[in-house]
Motif scaffolding. Structure first.
Motif, PDB file in Angstrom:
ATOM      1  N   ALA A   1      25.514 -15.124-135.456  1.00  0.00           N
ATOM      2  CA  ALA A   1      26.189 -16.387-135.180  1.00  0.00           C
ATOM      3  C   ALA A   1      25.270 -17.531-135.579  1.00  0.00           C
ATOM      4  CB  ALA A   1      26.537 -16.477-133.698  1.00  0.00           C
ATOM      5  N   SER A   2      25.831 -18.524-136.213  1.00  0.00           N
ATOM      6  CA  SER A   2      25.018 -19.666-136.620  1.00  0.00           C
ATOM      7  C   SER A   2      24.810 -20.577-135.421  1.00  0.00           C
ATOM      8  CB  SER A   2      25.690 -20.427-137.756  1.00  0.00           C
ATOM      9  OG  SER A   2      26.943 -20.895-137.335  1.00  0.00           O
ATOM     10  N   PRO A   3      23.564 -20.917-135.130  1.00  0.00           N
ATOM     11  CA  PRO A   3      23.316 -21.808-133.997  1.00  0.00           C
ATOM     12  C   PRO A   3      23.822 -23.209-134.304  1.00  0.00           C
ATOM     13  CG  PRO A   3      21.284 -21.396-135.178  1.00  0.00           C
ATOM     14  CD  PRO A   3      22.343 -20.536-135.809  1.00  0.00           C
ATOM     15  N   GLY A   4      24.411 -23.824-133.328  1.00  0.00           N
ATOM     16  CA  GLY A   4      24.945 -25.170-133.524  1.00  0.00           C
ATOM     17  C   GLY A   4      24.311 -26.134-132.544  1.00  0.00           C
ATOM     18  N   PRO A   5      24.598 -27.383-132.717  1.00  0.00           N
ATOM     19  CA  PRO A   5      24.052 -28.393-131.791  1.00  0.00           C
ATOM     20  C   PRO A   5      24.822 -28.383-130.478  1.00  0.00           C
ATOM     21  CG  PRO A   5      25.414 -29.426-133.457  1.00  0.00           C
ATOM     22  CD  PRO A   5      25.332 -27.960-133.806  1.00  0.00           C
ATOM     23  N   VAL A   6      24.516 -27.413-129.638  1.00  0.00           N
ATOM     24  CA  VAL A   6      25.262 -27.193-128.402  1.00  0.00           C
ATOM     25  C   VAL A   6      25.180 -28.400-127.477  1.00  0.00           C
ATOM     26  CG1 VAL A   6      25.435 -25.764-126.337  1.00  0.00           C
ATOM     27  CG2 VAL A   6      25.022 -24.715-128.558  1.00  0.00           C
ATOM     28  N   SER A   7      23.999 -28.979-127.322  1.00  0.00           N
ATOM     29  CA  SER A   7      23.866 -30.107-126.405  1.00  0.00           C
ATOM     30  C   SER A   7      24.702 -31.284-126.862  1.00  0.00           C
ATOM     31  CB  SER A   7      22.402 -30.507-126.251  1.00  0.00           C
ATOM     32  OG  SER A   7      21.886 -30.937-127.499  1.00  0.00           O
ATOM     33  N   THR A   8      24.815 -31.479-128.177  1.00  0.00           N
ATOM     34  CA  THR A   8      25.641 -32.560-128.705  1.00  0.00           C
ATOM     35  C   THR A   8      27.112 -32.292-128.407  1.00  0.00           C
ATOM     36  OG1 THR A   8      24.063 -32.920-130.472  1.00  0.00           O
ATOM     37  CG2 THR A   8      26.243 -33.852-130.778  1.00  0.00           C
ATOM     38  N   ASP A   9      27.537 -31.039-128.563  1.00  0.00           N
ATOM     39  CA  ASP A   9      28.919 -30.680-128.257  1.00  0.00           C
ATOM     40  C   ASP A   9      29.228 -30.904-126.782  1.00  0.00           C
ATOM     41  OD1 ASP A   9      29.326 -29.945-130.878  1.00  0.00           O
ATOM     42  OD2 ASP A   9      29.119 -27.789-130.508  1.00  0.00           O
ATOM     43  N   VAL A  10      28.312 -30.508-125.932  1.00  0.00           N
ATOM     44  CA  VAL A  10      28.520 -30.665-124.496  1.00  0.00           C
ATOM     45  C   VAL A  10      28.595 -32.147-124.136  1.00  0.00           C
ATOM     46  CG1 VAL A  10      27.479 -30.304-122.221  1.00  0.00           C
ATOM     47  CG2 VAL A  10      27.490 -28.450-123.898  1.00  0.00           C
ATOM     48  N   ALA A  11      27.717 -32.939-124.711  1.00  0.00           N
ATOM     49  CA  ALA A  11      27.732 -34.377-124.430  1.00  0.00           C
ATOM     50  C   ALA A  11      29.041 -35.001-124.909  1.00  0.00           C
ATOM     51  CB  ALA A  11      26.544 -35.062-125.100  1.00  0.00           C
ATOM     52  N   HIS A  12      29.513 -34.576-126.065  1.00  0.00           N
ATOM     53  CA  HIS A  12      30.776 -35.104-126.598  1.00  0.00           C
ATOM     54  C   HIS A  12      31.944 -34.699-125.706  1.00  0.00           C
ATOM     55  CE1 HIS A  12      33.729 -36.468-129.482  1.00  0.00           C
ATOM     56  NE2 HIS A  12      34.298 -35.278-129.442  1.00  0.00           N
ATOM     57  N   LEU A  13      31.958 -33.445-125.283  1.00  0.00           N
ATOM     58  CA  LEU A  13      33.033 -32.979-124.408  1.00  0.00           C
ATOM     59  C   LEU A  13      32.981 -33.682-123.053  1.00  0.00           C
ATOM     60  CD1 LEU A  13      33.048 -29.171-125.185  1.00  0.00           C
ATOM     61  CD2 LEU A  13      34.745 -30.868-125.865  1.00  0.00           C
ATOM     62  N   GLN A  14      31.773 -33.941-122.542  1.00  0.00           N
ATOM     63  CA  GLN A  14      31.656 -34.656-121.274  1.00  0.00           C
ATOM     64  C   GLN A  14      32.212 -36.063-121.412  1.00  0.00           C
ATOM     65  OE1 GLN A  14      30.647 -33.435-118.216  1.00  0.00           O
ATOM     66  NE2 GLN A  14      31.554 -35.362-117.565  1.00  0.00           N
ATOM     67  N   LYS A  15      31.954 -36.717-122.561  1.00  0.00           N
ATOM     68  CA  LYS A  15      32.495 -38.057-122.793  1.00  0.00           C
ATOM     69  C   LYS A  15      34.022 -38.008-122.839  1.00  0.00           C
ATOM     70  CE  LYS A  15      32.343 -42.059-125.865  1.00  0.00           C
ATOM     71  NZ  LYS A  15      33.638 -42.468-125.433  1.00  0.00           N
ATOM     72  N   LEU A  16      34.576 -36.991-123.480  1.00  0.00           N
ATOM     73  CA  LEU A  16      36.036 -36.848-123.524  1.00  0.00           C
ATOM     74  C   LEU A  16      36.614 -36.677-122.127  1.00  0.00           C
ATOM     75  CD1 LEU A  16      36.525 -34.515-126.614  1.00  0.00           C
ATOM     76  CD2 LEU A  16      37.001 -36.961-126.468  1.00  0.00           C
ATOM     77  N   VAL A  17      35.962 -35.854-121.318  1.00  0.00           N
ATOM     78  CA  VAL A  17      36.433 -35.633-119.940  1.00  0.00           C
ATOM     79  C   VAL A  17      36.336 -36.930-119.149  1.00  0.00           C
ATOM     80  CG1 VAL A  17      35.912 -34.453-117.768  1.00  0.00           C
ATOM     81  CG2 VAL A  17      35.939 -33.174-119.910  1.00  0.00           C
ATOM     82  N   ASP A  18      35.209 -37.631-119.284  1.00  0.00           N
ATOM     83  CA  ASP A  18      35.035 -38.894-118.561  1.00  0.00           C
ATOM     84  C   ASP A  18      36.092 -39.912-118.979  1.00  0.00           C
ATOM     85  OD1 ASP A  18      32.870 -37.792-117.275  1.00  0.00           O
ATOM     86  OD2 ASP A  18      31.374 -38.811-118.526  1.00  0.00           O
ATOM     87  N   ASP A  19      36.357 -39.996-120.280  1.00  0.00           N
ATOM     88  CA  ASP A  19      37.378 -40.925-120.771  1.00  0.00           C
ATOM     89  C   ASP A  19      38.761 -40.549-120.248  1.00  0.00           C
ATOM     90  OD1 ASP A  19      35.416 -42.307-122.136  1.00  0.00           O
ATOM     91  OD2 ASP A  19      35.942 -41.499-124.113  1.00  0.00           O
ATOM     92  N   ALA A  20      39.051 -39.253-120.206  1.00  0.00           N
ATOM     93  CA  ALA A  20      40.351 -38.801-119.704  1.00  0.00           C
ATOM     94  C   ALA A  20      40.494 -39.119-118.218  1.00  0.00           C
ATOM     95  CB  ALA A  20      40.516 -37.301-119.950  1.00  0.00           C
ATOM     96  N   GLU A  21      39.431 -38.913-117.458  1.00  0.00           N
ATOM     97  CA  GLU A  21      39.486 -39.227-116.031  1.00  0.00           C
ATOM     98  C   GLU A  21      39.658 -40.727-115.814  1.00  0.00           C
ATOM     99  OE1 GLU A  21      35.981 -37.523-114.319  1.00  0.00           O
ATOM    100  OE2 GLU A  21      36.952 -35.589-114.043  1.00  0.00           O
ATOM    101  N   SER A  22      38.995 -41.538-116.622  1.00  0.00           N
ATOM    102  CA  SER A  22      39.130 -42.991-116.518  1.00  0.00           C
ATOM    103  C   SER A  22      40.566 -43.420-116.826  1.00  0.00           C
ATOM    104  CB  SER A  22      38.154 -43.674-117.475  1.00  0.00           C
ATOM    105  OG  SER A  22      38.327 -45.062-117.459  1.00  0.00           O
ATOM    106  N   ALA A  23      41.139 -42.832-117.869  1.00  0.00           N
ATOM    107  CA  ALA A  23      42.517 -43.158-118.224  1.00  0.00           C
ATOM    108  C   ALA A  23      43.480 -42.732-117.114  1.00  0.00           C
ATOM    109  CB  ALA A  23      42.893 -42.482-119.543  1.00  0.00           C
ATOM    110  N   ALA A  24      43.225 -41.575-116.521  1.00  0.00           N
ATOM    111  CA  ALA A  24      44.083 -41.095-115.431  1.00  0.00           C
ATOM    112  C   ALA A  24      43.988 -42.038-114.224  1.00  0.00           C
ATOM    113  CB  ALA A  24      43.694 -39.684-115.047  1.00  0.00           C
ATOM    114  N   ARG A  25      42.773 -42.471-113.896  1.00  0.00           N
ATOM    115  CA  ARG A  25      42.614 -43.413-112.775  1.00  0.00           C
ATOM    116  C   ARG A  25      43.349 -44.715-113.062  1.00  0.00           C
ATOM    117  NH1 ARG A  25      37.363 -41.288-112.647  1.00  0.00           N
ATOM    118  NH2 ARG A  25      36.582 -42.977-113.934  1.00  0.00           N
TER     119      ARG A  25
END
Length: 64
Positions: free
Chosen positions: A31-55
């Motif tokens: 498996a090719s290693p990827g920038p996992v921490s960058t993916d996690v940070a991006h996904l966390q931003k998406l979740v945070d944005d979705a929660e903000s929109a829901a609020r």
């Protein structure tokens, strides 16, 4: 309610990560290693944005 949104966001993130992995036959290729921490940070931003929109939506509905 917030736990449900978080669970849904995690499910979407898991599906996204699974889809990005591809379904092609790679044989014994490692498996090719990827920038996992960058993916996690991006996904966390998406979740945070979705929660903000829901609020915001809940607040707007409460005002009506």
């Amino acid at each position: 309610m917030r736990a449900g949104r978080a669970a849904a966001a995690l499910a979407v993130a898991a599906l996204f990560l699974t889809a990005c992995g591809g379904s092609g036959d790679t044989g014994n290729a490692p498996a090719s290693p990827g920038p996992v921490s960058t993916d996690v940070a991006h996904l966390q931003k998406l979740v945070d944005d979705a929660e903000s929109a829901a609020r915001s939506a809940e607040s707007a509905m409460a005002d009506d």
